[in-house]
Design an enzyme around this catalytic site. Structure first.
Site, short mmCIF file in Angstrom:
data_model
loop_
_atom_site.label_atom_id
_atom_site.label_comp_id
_atom_site.label_asym_id
_atom_site.label_seq_id
_atom_site.Cartn_x
_atom_site.Cartn_y
_atom_site.Cartn_z
N ASN A 178 -26.10 -0.69 14.40
CA ASN A 178 -27.34 -0.67 13.62
C ASN A 178 -28.43 -0.22 14.59
OD1 ASN A 178 -29.59 -1.14 12.12
ND2 ASN A 178 -29.08 -3.26 11.58
N LYS A 218 -28.32 -2.90 17.52
CA LYS A 218 -27.45 -4.07 17.36
C LYS A 218 -26.03 -3.56 17.18
CE LYS A 218 -30.88 -6.85 14.95
NZ LYS A 218 -31.36 -7.08 13.58
N ARG A 241 -25.03 1.82 10.22
CA ARG A 241 -25.91 1.47 9.11
C ARG A 241 -26.97 2.57 8.99
NH1 ARG A 241 -30.59 -3.14 8.78
NH2 ARG A 241 -31.01 -2.84 6.57
N HIS A 280 -31.26 -3.03 1.38
CA HIS A 280 -30.45 -4.24 1.64
C HIS A 280 -29.16 -4.21 0.82
CE1 HIS A 280 -34.46 -6.49 2.57
NE2 HIS A 280 -33.89 -6.14 3.71
N ASN A 287 -37.08 -10.89 7.32
CA ASN A 287 -38.38 -10.28 7.60
C ASN A 287 -38.72 -9.28 6.52
OD1 ASN A 287 -39.32 -11.62 9.92
ND2 ASN A 287 -37.76 -10.55 11.12
N ARG A 308 -45.15 -6.81 5.34
CA ARG A 308 -45.35 -5.85 4.25
C ARG A 308 -45.96 -6.55 3.04
NH1 ARG A 308 -39.33 -3.99 4.40
NH2 ARG A 308 -39.23 -3.42 6.60
N ASP A 345 -43.44 -15.27 11.51
CA ASP A 345 -42.29 -16.16 11.44
C ASP A 345 -42.52 -17.27 10.40
OD1 ASP A 345 -40.37 -18.25 12.04
OD2 ASP A 345 -40.01 -17.18 13.92
N GLY A 402 -34.01 -17.27 3.29
CA GLY A 402 -33.22 -17.74 2.15
C GLY A 402 -32.15 -18.74 2.55
N GLU A 451 -23.94 -8.54 6.77
CA GLU A 451 -24.09 -7.10 6.56
C GLU A 451 -23.11 -6.30 7.41
OE1 GLU A 451 -28.56 -7.83 6.85
OE2 GLU A 451 -28.50 -6.01 5.66
P1 ADP Z 1 -34.27 -9.56 9.52
O1 ADP Z 1 -34.83 -9.07 8.22
O2 ADP Z 1 -35.08 -9.12 10.69
O3 ADP Z 1 -32.79 -9.38 9.68
P2 ADP Z 1 -33.66 -12.40 9.28
O4 ADP Z 1 -32.78 -12.33 8.10
O5 ADP Z 1 -33.10 -12.78 10.58
O6 ADP Z 1 -34.55 -11.10 9.43
O7 ADP Z 1 -34.83 -13.43 8.92
C1 ADP Z 1 -35.92 -13.62 9.75
C2 ADP Z 1 -36.83 -14.65 9.12
O8 ADP Z 1 -36.10 -15.87 8.92
C3 ADP Z 1 -38.05 -15.00 9.98
O9 ADP Z 1 -39.23 -14.92 9.23
C4 ADP Z 1 -37.76 -16.44 10.39
O10 ADP Z 1 -38.92 -17.16 10.49
C5 ADP Z 1 -36.95 -16.94 9.22
N1 ADP Z 1 -36.22 -18.16 9.55
C6 ADP Z 1 -35.22 -18.32 10.41
N2 ADP Z 1 -34.86 -19.63 10.48
C7 ADP Z 1 -35.69 -20.31 9.66
C8 ADP Z 1 -35.84 -21.68 9.28
N3 ADP Z 1 -35.07 -22.63 9.81
N4 ADP Z 1 -36.80 -21.98 8.38
C9 ADP Z 1 -37.58 -21.03 7.86
N5 ADP Z 1 -37.49 -19.73 8.17
C10 ADP Z 1 -36.56 -19.38 9.05
#
Ligand code: ADP
Length: 394
Positions: free
Chosen positions: A9, A16, A90, A179, A210, A240, A281, A331, A380
């Site tokens: 990726n 990655k 990807r 996605h 994110n 965004r 975050d 999620g 993914e």
């Molecule tokens: P990406 O889209 O970069 O792959 P990820 O799927 O890794 O992102 O998700 C990143 C997001 O997940 C960040 O906003 C981070 O704050 C959130 N996140 C990770 N762990 C937790 C948690 N325990 N509680 C709330 N949010 C979380």
């Protein structure tokens, strides 16, 4: 491993990678190369529960991938002896042409390059990874798996915008959605959790990382999704805006004289939770909200409300859903966001089990909830490896 696939990726300054079995979806090794081109880059390589770090300057993607090969050599199985069946890439935007994974040749590479017009932030970086990997592994099939492909089944009523014909016909303006590998994987897993075939169920997948998007999956096929021509449309995200009145762009251009490049950057990089709270975050936003920060509390409400509107509209689009699945960083981990997003959907058949939600699932609705709500960790890279193995074995 019976079908080892090296999944890459490639981003603008990071790569990655994972060595994944395309049959079992198990990953034996993974890593990330960050800060490519900066004064110090970092390679983090994970194998057999151990983490190995190497810090030095990797001037470009080629130097980064060479360091990856060396890391495989040093720790665990050298790539040359691992029986690799392919390198899988990807690729964010496949446009209307790429609705399936494809073996990359010069012509495919050029087509991906032409699609950069639709994904200027992503496709050039993906392409750089492809070019370097084709040189590094000249004898292996290189496969492109597209983020947009799963949404090729979205019908016209959901993918056409009511805009001038020339925009649509000459400039590719339509909803593509993103996605896709995550929505494909998670919707299949959701059906598995229900004990049914994907073809027998309707699932709504909320991929909240994110970047974030919601997809309505009808009997295994995407029929609507919240991202559009680009990944900007839909939900509120880390940086965004998601849905806004498009006239805001013209208004701000006229008011401030800001260029379209500036406005593009403002909506993609300086909006979303960052603009509402100063934080990207979600954990930091949640902490601030708990500490009484009013802006963070309102931002969380806005974030959840937008998800709730999409879920509600997709229950309508599907004519009823069997499951709602939450995935990706937020999620999978934020019980608060899941509860906030489902808050007033009881009337539509969603009954959340608070204790199960707090415990993280997998099933987080009550046994008698007409719609089953679940937490499904996405995979993914596994899905990319699976699709690659399927393509090559077919
Ligand atoms: P990406 O889209 O970069 O792959 P990820 O799927 O890794 O992102 O998700 C990143 C997001 O997940 C960040 O906003 C981070 O704050 C959130 N996140 C990770 N762990 C937790 C948690 N325990 N509680 C709330 N949010 C979380």
């Amino acid at each position: 491993m019976s079908a080892p696939v090296l999944v890459i990726n490639s981003g603008s300054s990071s790569i990655k990678y994972q060595l994944v079995d395309g049959d079992t979806l198990e990953a034996s090794t993974s890593g990330v190369i960050e800060r490519i081109g900066q004064s110090e880059s970092i390679l983090t390589h994970r194998h057999a529960g151990e983490k190995h770090e190497r810090r030095e300057r990797f001037a470009d993607h080629a130097a980064g991938l060479e360091a990856m090969v060396a890391a495989f050599q040093e720790h665990g199985t050298p790539l040359a002896g691992s029986g690799l069946i392919a390198v899988a890439h990807r690729v964010v935007h496949g446009g209307e042409r790429f609705v399936q994974p494809v073996v990359i040749d010069d012509e495919v590479e050029q087509a991906v390059e032409r699609l950069s017009a639709l994904a200027p932030l992503h496709n050039p970086a993906n392409l750089e990874g492809i070019r370097v990997a084709r040189k590094l592994f000249p004898r292996l099939p290189q496969v492109a798996v597209f983020d947009t492909a799963f949404h090729a089944t979205v019908p016209e009523r959901a993918h056409l915008y009511a805009v001038p014909a020339a925009w649509r016909e000459e400039h590719g303006v339509r909803r593509y959605g993103f996605h896709g590998t995550s929505h494909a994987y998670v919707s299949r897993k959701a059906a598995e959790l229900l004990g049914k075939s994907p073809k027998a169920v309707n699932v709504i997948v909320a991929h909240l990382g994110n970047g974030a998007s919601v997809t309505a999956v009808e009997r295994g096929r995407s029929i609507d999704t919240s991202m559009g021509l680009t990944p900007l449309e839909g939900l509120v995200m880390g940086t965004r805006s998601g849905d806004i009145d498009p006239a805001i762009v013209f208004h701000m251009h006229r008011q401030t004289g800001a260029s379209f490049e500036d406005l593009d950057a403002a909506l993609n990089k300086d909006s979303g939770m960052l603009a509402l709270t100063g934080e990207i975050d979600m954990r930091a936003v949640e902490r601030a909200a708990e500490g009484g920060d009013r802006a963070a509390q309102v931002a969380l409400e806005i974030y959840c409300y937008r998800i709730r509107k999409y879920i509600g509209s997709y229950i309508a689009a599907l004519g009823g859903a069997d499951a709602i699945a939450f995935t990706a960083g937020i999620g999978e981990n934020s019980a608060e966001v899941r509860a906030g997003a489902l808050g007033s959907l009881v009337a539509l058949g969603v009954q959340l089990d608070e204790a199960a939600n707090a415990a993280g699932g997998p099933i987080i609705s009550t046994p008698d909830s007409p719609i089953t709500v679940m937490v499904v960790p996405t995979n993914e890279e596994g899905e990319i490896a699976r699709q690659t193995a399927n393509l090559l074995q077919s």
